[in-house]
Design an enzyme around this catalytic site. Structure first.
Site, short mmCIF file in Angstrom:
data_model
loop_
_atom_site.label_atom_id
_atom_site.label_comp_id
_atom_site.label_asym_id
_atom_site.label_seq_id
_atom_site.Cartn_x
_atom_site.Cartn_y
_atom_site.Cartn_z
N THR A 206 0.87 -1.19 0.00
CA THR A 206 0.00 0.00 0.00
C THR A 206 0.90 1.24 0.00
O THR A 206 1.31 1.70 -1.04
CB THR A 206 -0.96 0.00 1.20
OG1 THR A 206 -0.22 -0.23 2.41
CG2 THR A 206 -2.02 -1.08 1.06
N THR B 262 -6.57 6.34 6.19
CA THR B 262 -6.32 4.98 6.66
C THR B 262 -7.59 4.15 6.55
O THR B 262 -8.63 4.58 7.00
CB THR B 262 -5.84 5.01 8.12
OG1 THR B 262 -4.63 5.74 8.18
CG2 THR B 262 -5.60 3.61 8.63
N GLU C 63 7.26 4.83 7.17
CA GLU C 63 6.89 6.07 6.50
C GLU C 63 7.72 7.24 7.00
O GLU C 63 7.76 7.54 8.19
CB GLU C 63 5.39 6.34 6.72
CG GLU C 63 4.54 5.34 5.98
CD GLU C 63 3.08 5.36 6.39
OE1 GLU C 63 2.27 4.79 5.64
OE2 GLU C 63 2.77 5.91 7.45
N THR D 286 1.44 -3.33 11.29
CA THR D 286 0.51 -3.40 10.17
C THR D 286 1.21 -4.08 9.08
O THR D 286 1.94 -3.47 8.36
CB THR D 286 0.11 -2.07 9.64
OG1 THR D 286 -0.95 -1.66 10.38
CG2 THR D 286 -0.44 -2.15 8.24
N LYS E 117 4.32 -6.98 3.42
CA LYS E 117 4.08 -5.57 3.18
C LYS E 117 3.97 -4.88 4.52
O LYS E 117 3.58 -5.47 5.53
CB LYS E 117 2.83 -5.34 2.34
CG LYS E 117 1.51 -5.76 2.96
CD LYS E 117 0.85 -4.80 3.93
CE LYS E 117 0.70 -3.41 3.37
NZ LYS E 117 0.08 -2.52 4.44
N ASN F 57 0.94 10.83 6.75
CA ASN F 57 -0.28 10.30 7.37
C ASN F 57 -1.36 11.35 7.53
O ASN F 57 -2.52 11.01 7.74
CB ASN F 57 0.08 9.66 8.71
CG ASN F 57 0.71 8.29 8.51
OD1 ASN F 57 0.02 7.32 8.24
ND2 ASN F 57 2.03 8.22 8.59
#
EC number: 2.3.1.35
Length: 520
Positions: A264, A520, A388, A301, A290, A515
């Site tokens: 993603t 999300t 990220e 996650t 991932k 973010n």
């Protein structure tokens, strides 16, 4: 004509940002180049693109380009006095066609890294394709991994109470059967917090795969990732299944396509395979994963699939997978958020032959555990490194604890410390923040035994700070950030046998920006 001299691509799934710096060189086409990942923060540097549409070649030197999303096509706006718009297909600008593969750092052991990912092990095929499940471009968004025979199955899942429909389904399916034949993975919709309708979508997608693969529905497992609260685009997925099944192969390219399809916000895909010997039999293990944000222990996650061709019983394989996950994915953290969809599924085909491993205390089981640990830790570290906004991987090693569990708790505490992560991004060798996170981990130890090293810099001894070269330590952190390297923190809390590691990343301004802009 202007020639592209460098291309910065922030390859977020829903926020592809393209900036092209041009030189005055005259060229009708761009030199062929294999695009490589070099030091970056949230960006991937592509020195020279292999292909670029003619519309971009006509731009004049000095034009800055901004990306505007228009469905599956990227409108690139040239910042000129005329503010010209040109359309560029995503496939034409993405390095490695979609996103690059992450380098996987494996621990040392009696194994060799080989190509192939989830198709390296005997008996497995894979596919990845674009099924219109995600809005941005034609990056693959649907993956399938199948085994030619009934494979011994295992799985670990999120501890989040708001578990997604595919998590609930897989838990039930694994409880009902010790084997599986296929794993379907979709990106774009998490299918979490979607109620009975979302669960029914899961069942219908599984049924479609089972039908076209010619296997029972109970032999198909499923993973989903994407936006929470959104149901799977069921009609598009089911329509794509015949083509997906038809493209299954044991090729490296198919494994790579599957690895990309499950991503993603990842900047890089994560895929690895190794070959080793267990009890004299040559065996292979592979995996894809991932993860980039919403990463915190108790799984992070992340989605993952592991394949191996070892002949092993479910009674050995299932606890073995749990142990490996506890030593890998449960030891990584980026932002303290634990997802609704975290899933790792592992299949063992037995196709390598050799004696069946049925005793978890046997030497063969020990060898398999070590190899499985190596694969999962390699994938876990690549996820943490791809956090990220991250500029570096942070590896925390704790020794001297009463047991492995205590050491793991302390390591996680330090890796998850926002203050420590921010200090690393600021290139500040702040031993106080490391000591603080060690102390509040909830593990009792004698503070007079505390030792802390940052790389080769000895910061604390016997619970007291030492004089050290702060400029040198700061330079060590700076260099790690510049080359997207690894910052090592070594902590000793006593004289016990327990030791463990955890992995995280630094905390940058870009994490907040990414973010704030991503749903999300």
């Amino acid at each position: 004509m202007a020639m592209v001299s460098s291309c910065r691509l922030c390859l977020r799934t829903d926020s592809l940002y393209l900036a092209i710096e041009q030189s005055a060189a005259q060229a009708n086409s761009l030199p062929r180049s294999s695009c490589s990942v070099v030091p970056r923060r949230t960006q991937i540097i592509c020195p020279q693109l292999q292909v670029l549409p003619n519309a971009l070649k006509s731009l004049q030197p000095g034009h800055g380009l901004k990306r505007l999303k228009e469905g599956n096509v990227f409108a690139v706006r040239a910042s000129t006095t005329t503010d010209t718009d040109v359309n560029v297909d995503a496939d034409a600008v993405a390095p490695g066609k979609f996103i690059p593969a992450s380098p996987i750092v494996l621990s040392k052991g009696p194994w060799e890294q080989i190509p192939g990912g989830v198709t390296a092990a005997k008996g497995f095929r894979a596919a990845g394709m674009y099924a219109q499940l995600r809005a941005a471009g034609k990056k693959p968004d649907l993956a399938l991994i199948v085994c030619d025979t009934d494979a011994v199955s295992a799985g670990t899942f999120t501890k989040n109470v708001v578990a997604a429909a595919p998590v609930i389904y897989c838990k039930k399916t694994l409880a009902d059967s010790s084997t599986a034949r296929a794993i379907l993975i979709n990106a774009g919709q998490a299918n979490a917090a979607t109620g009975d309708a979302g669960y029914q979508d899961t069942l219908e997608c599984v049924a479609a795969v089972a039908k076209h693969c010619g296997v029972p529905e109970g032999a198909v497992l499923i993973e989903s990732t994407g936006v929470i609260g959104r149901r799977i685009k069921k009609d598009a997925l089911i329509e794509a299944v015949p083509k997906l099944v038809g493209s299954l192969s044991a090729s490296v390219a198919s494994a790579d396509a599957a690895a990309v399809a499950i991503t993603t916000t990842d900047l890089v895909s994560k895929s690895v395979a190794i070959e080793t010997k267990i009890g004299g039999t040559t065996v292979r293990l592979g995996g894809i994963a991932k993860g980039s944000g919403m990463i915190h222990p108790n799984m992070a996650t992340m989605l993952g699939v592991v394949t191996c061709d070892v002949d092993v019983t479910a009674e050995v394989w299932r606890p073995m997978v749990i142990t490996a996950v506890n030593r890998s994915f449960n030891q990584i953290t980026v932002d303290g958020d634990s997802s609704t969809n975290d899933t790792l599924l592992a299949l063992a085909s037995g196709a390598a032959g050799g004696p069946k491993i049925s005793d978890i205390n046997s030497e063969e089981a020990r060898q398999l555990q070590a190899a499985l640990d190596a694969v999962l830790q390699g994938l876990a570290k690549s996820i943490a490194s791809d956090g990220e906004g991250a500029t570096c991987l942070v590896e925390v090693t704790v020794t001297g604890a009463s047991d492995e569990a205590a050491a793991a708790t302390v390591a996680r505490s330090v890796a998850a410390s926002s203050l420590t992560k921010a200090a690393i991004y600021g290139r500040d060798p702040n031993w106080g923040r490391i000591a603080c996170a060690t102390g509040y981990a909830g593990v009792p130890f004698d503070p007079l035994c505390l030792q802390i090293y940052l790389g080769d810099f000895h910061l604390m001894e016997k619970g007291q700070p030492l004089e050290f070269d702060s400029n040198g330590a700061s330079a060590y952190l700076k260099k790690a950030g510049e080359v997207h390297g690894t910052v090592s923190i070594n902590i000793c809390i006593g004289h016990g046998p327990g030791q463990s590691q955890a992995w995280g990343c630094d905390l940058s301004y870009d994490y907040v920006k990414i973010n704030a802009e991503y749903t999300t």
